[in-house]
Write an enzyme that holds these catalytic residues in place. Structure first.
Site, PDB file in Angstrom:
ATOM      1  N   ASN A   9      -1.503  11.366  -3.597  1.00 45.20           N
ATOM      2  CA  ASN A   9      -0.227  10.811  -4.396  1.00 45.20           C
ATOM      3  C   ASN A   9      -1.024  10.185  -5.690  1.00 45.20           C
ATOM      4  O   ASN A   9      -1.624   9.196  -5.596  1.00 45.20           O
ATOM      5  CB  ASN A   9       0.226   9.628  -3.329  1.00 45.20           C
ATOM      6  N   LYS A  11       0.565   8.803  -8.150  1.00 48.71           N
ATOM      7  CA  LYS A  11       1.261   7.859  -8.520  1.00 48.71           C
ATOM      8  C   LYS A  11       1.590   7.999 -10.126  1.00 48.71           C
ATOM      9  O   LYS A  11       1.842   9.265 -10.628  1.00 48.71           O
ATOM     10  CB  LYS A  11       0.667   6.450  -8.165  1.00 48.71           C
ATOM     11  N   HIS A  95       8.012   5.959  -0.239  1.00 46.21           N
ATOM     12  CA  HIS A  95       6.834   5.232  -0.341  1.00 46.21           C
ATOM     13  C   HIS A  95       7.224   3.636  -0.447  1.00 46.21           C
ATOM     14  O   HIS A  95       8.293   3.158  -1.123  1.00 46.21           O
ATOM     15  CB  HIS A  95       6.205   5.615  -1.635  1.00 46.21           C
ATOM     16  N   GLU A  97       5.992   1.622  -2.588  1.00 48.37           N
ATOM     17  CA  GLU A  97       6.478   1.229  -3.749  1.00 48.37           C
ATOM     18  C   GLU A  97       7.958   1.474  -4.345  1.00 48.37           C
ATOM     19  O   GLU A  97       8.264   0.768  -5.277  1.00 48.37           O
ATOM     20  CB  GLU A  97       5.447   2.017  -4.765  1.00 48.37           C
ATOM     21  N   GLU A 167       1.948   3.978   6.342  1.00 46.68           N
ATOM     22  CA  GLU A 167       1.386   3.411   5.402  1.00 46.68           C
ATOM     23  C   GLU A 167       1.348   1.915   5.619  1.00 46.68           C
ATOM     24  O   GLU A 167       2.321   1.433   5.140  1.00 46.68           O
ATOM     25  CB  GLU A 167       1.504   3.936   4.025  1.00 46.68           C
ATOM     26  N   GLY A 173      -4.202   0.596  -1.575  1.00 50.78           N
ATOM     27  CA  GLY A 173      -4.631   0.289  -2.915  1.00 50.78           C
ATOM     28  C   GLY A 173      -5.382  -1.120  -2.982  1.00 50.78           C
ATOM     29  O   GLY A 173      -5.738  -1.689  -4.012  1.00 50.78           O
ATOM     30  N   SER A 213      -6.081   3.217   1.478  1.00 47.07           N
ATOM     31  CA  SER A 213      -7.293   3.091   1.193  1.00 47.07           C
ATOM     32  C   SER A 213      -8.207   4.052   1.789  1.00 47.07           C
ATOM     33  O   SER A 213      -9.439   3.915   2.438  1.00 47.07           O
ATOM     34  CB  SER A 213      -7.773   1.762   1.505  1.00 47.07           C
TER      35      SER A 213
END
Ligand code: PEP
Length: 250
Positions: A9, A11, A95, A97, A167, A173, A213
Site C-alpha cells: 500500500n 498510500k 483502510h 486511514e 490491521e 506506520g 509494520s
C-alpha cells in the site's frame, strides 16, 4: 492450502517517475503467481500506466480506494467501473486511514465491497482496533463488527474470493508490530466470523492478511502462523529491495 497474498500500500507516496521505475524494476523478479499473489496498490493517478508496465507479468496492480457508485456527480471520486475499465485487479477498502480521516463508515465499506465484486475487482477489506480498544479487551468485538458489516449480503462464491486485512491501527506506520501469536489469534477470530456467516468451507478459503509494520525481518514468522495468509504492507513496500524480500519470504 491458501496461496499467500502480499500487497503493498503505497498510500500518497511516490512521484510518477518513482512509481514507474519501481514497477519496471520489480516486474520480472516477482515469484510466480502460482506461489504468491503480488500486488501493488498505487495512487489512482498512476494506475493505467502501472497496469500497462506490469502487463503479462506476475505483478497485479490495485487501487487504494474507490466510490461505490458507477458514475455520478461525486467530484474527485473514482468509480469501480473506471477502475475495472483500466484493468485494475484489486482495491483496498476501509483502510483505517480512510475510516479515520475521510469518515468511511461500515455501511460505505459494505457498499464498496458490493461494487468491487460486481466489477470483478478483488476487495482487500481492512479491519482493526485502536490502542484504546485493545487495552479494553475489545479487539475481537471491534473486528467482528467491522467484518460482519463488510460481508453482509454476499454469496459464498463471492466471499471466497475476497481478502480481509487485519490491521491493528496502533501498529500501522508506528514500527510496532502485533506479536505473530496475537495477530494469528485475531485472524483466527475473523475466520470464525466468516464461518459463522458463510460456513466452514468458505472460511477455509478466504485469505486473511496481517498489516502493521510488516518488514522483511518479521514477515516469515507472521506467515508461519495458521491463520495469516499474507500481508498488507505500507512502509516496507516502498523500496524495491524490501518489497522483493517480502515476496521471497512467502
Ligand atoms: C498500511 O498502510 O496498511 C500499513 C500496514 O502500513 P505500515 O506497513 O507502514 O505499518
Amino acid at each position: 492450502m491458501r496461496k499467500p497474498i502480499i500487497a503493498g500500500n503505497w498510500k500518497m507516496y511516490k512521484t510518477f517517475d518513482e512509481a514507474t521505475e519501481f514497477v519496471e524494476a520489480v516486474r520480472d523478479k516477482i515469484p510466480s503467481e502460482e506461489i504468491v499473489d503480488a500486488v501493488i496498490c498505487a495512487p489512482a493517478l498512476y494506475l493505467p500506466t502501472l497496469v500497462d508496465i506490469a502487463f503479462e507479468t506476475d505483478l497485479a496492480i490495485g487501487a487504494q480506494n474507490m466510490h461505490f457508485e458507477n458514475e455520478g456527480a461525486f467530484t474527485g471520486e473514482i468509480s469501480p467501473a473506471q477502475l475495472s475499465a483500466v484493468n485494475v485487479d484489486y482495491v483496498i477498502i476501509g483502510h483505517s486511514e480512510r475510516r479515520e480521516y475521510f469518515n468511511e463508515t461500515d455501511e460505505a465499506v459494505n457498499k464498496k465491497v458490493r461494487a468491487a465484486m460486481n466489477h470483478g475487482i478483488v476487495p482487500i477489506i481492512c479491519c482493526g482496533e485502536t490502542l484504546e480498544e485493545r487495552e479494553a479487551n475489545q479487539t475481537e468485538q471491534k473486528v467482528e463488527k467491522q467484518v460482519k458489516a463488510a460481508l453482509d449480503g454476499f454469496t459464498v462464491e463471492e466471499v471466497e474470493h475476497m481478502v480481509i486485512a487485519y490491521e491493528p491501527i496502533w501498529a500501522i506506520g508506528t514500527g510496532k508490530t502485533a506479536t505473530a501469536d496475537d495477530a494469528n489469534t485475531v485472524c483466527g477470530a475473523i475466520r470464525n466470523v466468516v464461518e459463522e456467516l458463510y460456513g466452514r468451507d468458505t472460511s477455509e478459503k478466504i485469505r486473511i492478511q496481517y498489516g502493521g509494520s510488516v518488514k522483511p525481518e518479521n514477515i516469515k514468522e507472521l506467515l508461519s502462523k495458521e491463520h495469516i495468509d499474507g500481508a498488507l504492507v505500507g512502509g516496507a513496500s516502498l523500496q524495491v529491495d524490501s518489497y522483493l524480500k517480502l515476496l521471497e519470504a512467502a
